[in-house]
Write a protein that holds these residues in place. Sequence first.
Motif, PDB file in Angstrom:
ATOM      1  N   LEU A 126       0.912  -1.306   0.056  1.00  0.00           N
ATOM      2  CA  LEU A 126      -0.102  -0.066  -0.039  1.00  0.00           C
ATOM      3  C   LEU A 126       0.925   1.299   0.156  1.00  0.00           C
ATOM      4  O   LEU A 126       1.911   1.309   0.841  1.00  0.00           O
ATOM      5  CB  LEU A 126      -0.883  -0.013   1.340  1.00  0.00           C
ATOM      6  CG  LEU A 126      -2.042  -1.007   1.225  1.00  0.00           C
ATOM      7  CD1 LEU A 126      -2.663  -1.019   2.545  1.00  0.00           C
ATOM      8  CD2 LEU A 126      -3.082  -0.847   0.061  1.00  0.00           C
ATOM      9  N   VAL A 127       0.410   2.124  -0.855  1.00  0.00           N
ATOM     10  CA  VAL A 127       1.299   3.254  -1.060  1.00  0.00           C
ATOM     11  C   VAL A 127       0.500   4.634  -0.591  1.00  0.00           C
ATOM     12  O   VAL A 127      -0.631   4.560  -1.160  1.00  0.00           O
ATOM     13  CB  VAL A 127       1.957   3.482  -2.168  1.00  0.00           C
ATOM     14  CG1 VAL A 127       3.226   2.447  -2.516  1.00  0.00           C
ATOM     15  CG2 VAL A 127       1.114   3.391  -3.503  1.00  0.00           C
ATOM     16  N   ASN A 128       1.026   5.723   0.053  1.00  0.00           N
ATOM     17  CA  ASN A 128       0.488   6.908  -0.156  1.00  0.00           C
ATOM     18  C   ASN A 128       0.691   7.786  -1.190  1.00  0.00           C
ATOM     19  O   ASN A 128       2.002   7.883  -1.588  1.00  0.00           O
ATOM     20  CB  ASN A 128       0.978   7.525   1.281  1.00  0.00           C
ATOM     21  CG  ASN A 128       0.448   7.025   2.339  1.00  0.00           C
ATOM     22  OD1 ASN A 128      -0.735   7.087   2.782  1.00  0.00           O
ATOM     23  ND2 ASN A 128       1.295   6.437   3.342  1.00  0.00           N
ATOM     24  N   LYS A 177       4.594  11.300 -10.784  1.00  0.00           N
ATOM     25  CA  LYS A 177       6.072  11.805 -10.487  1.00  0.00           C
ATOM     26  C   LYS A 177       6.596  11.292  -9.435  1.00  0.00           C
ATOM     27  O   LYS A 177       5.754  11.154  -8.344  1.00  0.00           O
ATOM     28  CB  LYS A 177       5.791  13.219 -10.270  1.00  0.00           C
ATOM     29  CG  LYS A 177       7.060  13.951  -9.820  1.00  0.00           C
ATOM     30  CD  LYS A 177       7.005  15.539 -10.055  1.00  0.00           C
ATOM     31  CE  LYS A 177       5.710  16.088  -9.001  1.00  0.00           C
ATOM     32  NZ  LYS A 177       5.802  17.610  -8.924  1.00  0.00           N
ATOM     33  N   SER A 178       7.860  10.777  -9.306  1.00  0.00           N
ATOM     34  CA  SER A 178       8.189   9.956  -8.267  1.00  0.00           C
ATOM     35  C   SER A 178       8.589  10.787  -7.030  1.00  0.00           C
ATOM     36  O   SER A 178       8.495  12.081  -7.244  1.00  0.00           O
ATOM     37  CB  SER A 178       9.425   9.107  -8.719  1.00  0.00           C
ATOM     38  OG  SER A 178      10.301  10.094  -9.257  1.00  0.00           O
ATOM     39  N   PRO A 179       8.666  10.316  -6.003  1.00  0.00           N
ATOM     40  CA  PRO A 179       8.864  11.163  -4.706  1.00  0.00           C
ATOM     41  C   PRO A 179      10.302  12.081  -5.034  1.00  0.00           C
ATOM     42  O   PRO A 179      11.274  11.410  -5.325  1.00  0.00           O
ATOM     43  CB  PRO A 179       9.078  10.092  -3.771  1.00  0.00           C
ATOM     44  CG  PRO A 179       8.316   8.891  -3.893  1.00  0.00           C
ATOM     45  CD  PRO A 179       8.572   8.947  -5.556  1.00  0.00           C
ATOM     46  N   GLY A 180       9.942  13.152  -4.694  1.00  0.00           N
ATOM     47  CA  GLY A 180      11.137  14.298  -4.862  1.00  0.00           C
ATOM     48  C   GLY A 180      11.338  14.549  -6.343  1.00  0.00           C
ATOM     49  O   GLY A 180      12.383  15.356  -6.492  1.00  0.00           O
ATOM     50  N   ALA A 209       5.796   4.510  -6.171  1.00  0.00           N
ATOM     51  CA  ALA A 209       6.400   4.341  -4.840  1.00  0.00           C
ATOM     52  C   ALA A 209       5.642   5.066  -4.006  1.00  0.00           C
ATOM     53  O   ALA A 209       4.962   6.150  -4.237  1.00  0.00           O
ATOM     54  CB  ALA A 209       8.039   4.663  -4.910  1.00  0.00           C
ATOM     55  N   ASP A 210       5.813   4.871  -2.457  1.00  0.00           N
ATOM     56  CA  ASP A 210       5.185   5.587  -1.470  1.00  0.00           C
ATOM     57  C   ASP A 210       5.669   7.120  -1.603  1.00  0.00           C
ATOM     58  O   ASP A 210       6.876   7.232  -1.658  1.00  0.00           O
ATOM     59  CB  ASP A 210       5.649   5.049  -0.391  1.00  0.00           C
ATOM     60  CG  ASP A 210       4.730   5.483   0.945  1.00  0.00           C
ATOM     61  OD1 ASP A 210       3.594   5.359   1.012  1.00  0.00           O
ATOM     62  OD2 ASP A 210       5.480   6.035   1.844  1.00  0.00           O
ATOM     63  N   GLY A 211       4.992   8.176  -1.503  1.00  0.00           N
ATOM     64  CA  GLY A 211       4.974   9.517  -1.512  1.00  0.00           C
ATOM     65  C   GLY A 211       5.243   9.967  -2.676  1.00  0.00           C
ATOM     66  O   GLY A 211       5.524  11.139  -3.096  1.00  0.00           O
TER      67      GLY A 211
END
Length: 224
Positions: A126-128, A177-180, A209-211
Amino acid sequence: PRIHPTPGRLQDAPVVRGIGASVARQIIIARVGSITALNGASVSKREREAGERYYLRHLIESYPEPLPAVAEDAEGDGSPALPQLGVKWASFLASNPRWRTLVAAHGLHSAQLPRAEGGKTLAMQLVNLTLQSSAGESIDAAPATRKLPTSLTVAKLKLVCTQVFKLDPNKQRLFYKSPGGGGDKSDGADAFMDELTDDLRTLAFYGVADGGTVVMDEWAPTDT
């Protein structure tokens, strides 16, 4: 199959018969490194990079066996070296001659199913995710955060976006868009982002991915 490098037309390529036009375009661009235009539209650097990353993910399910573990690069810079592949891979490599070149260009991680902590695949996670809109009627709507399974398909993600932003799924274009990750809307909705083009693919397939952030845009009248 042979595909004329420039210009090309999708219907000339047996390798993508039965595949949607958007996905087929990405596969053709990735398979033919010298192609500069397809179906009358030029191929930008950004579109090529996105298409090549999609193609690498697309091929994962065709591997004859799990990709072997790799050691650090012989140069000592910490980057994974290309794996040494056994005879089982001969047919795969013959059918996908640009695979090694694309892995070298985009990184070995682009050719592997992403894994979470503890070795679980992202398909089990589970991802946010932050959901944002750049569509006209909801562009001022506040971003929303949702915890979603990475086994969720793009089609079902569009239903989630419909609940949040009230835009019909058939009018949506989704970008990840990936985190960061960087980028701004002045360079277009897909700047520094990957478009989620295949409704039947899962979030795990796209390496969500998460975030991370999903940006919902709306098809322009000329796009449909």
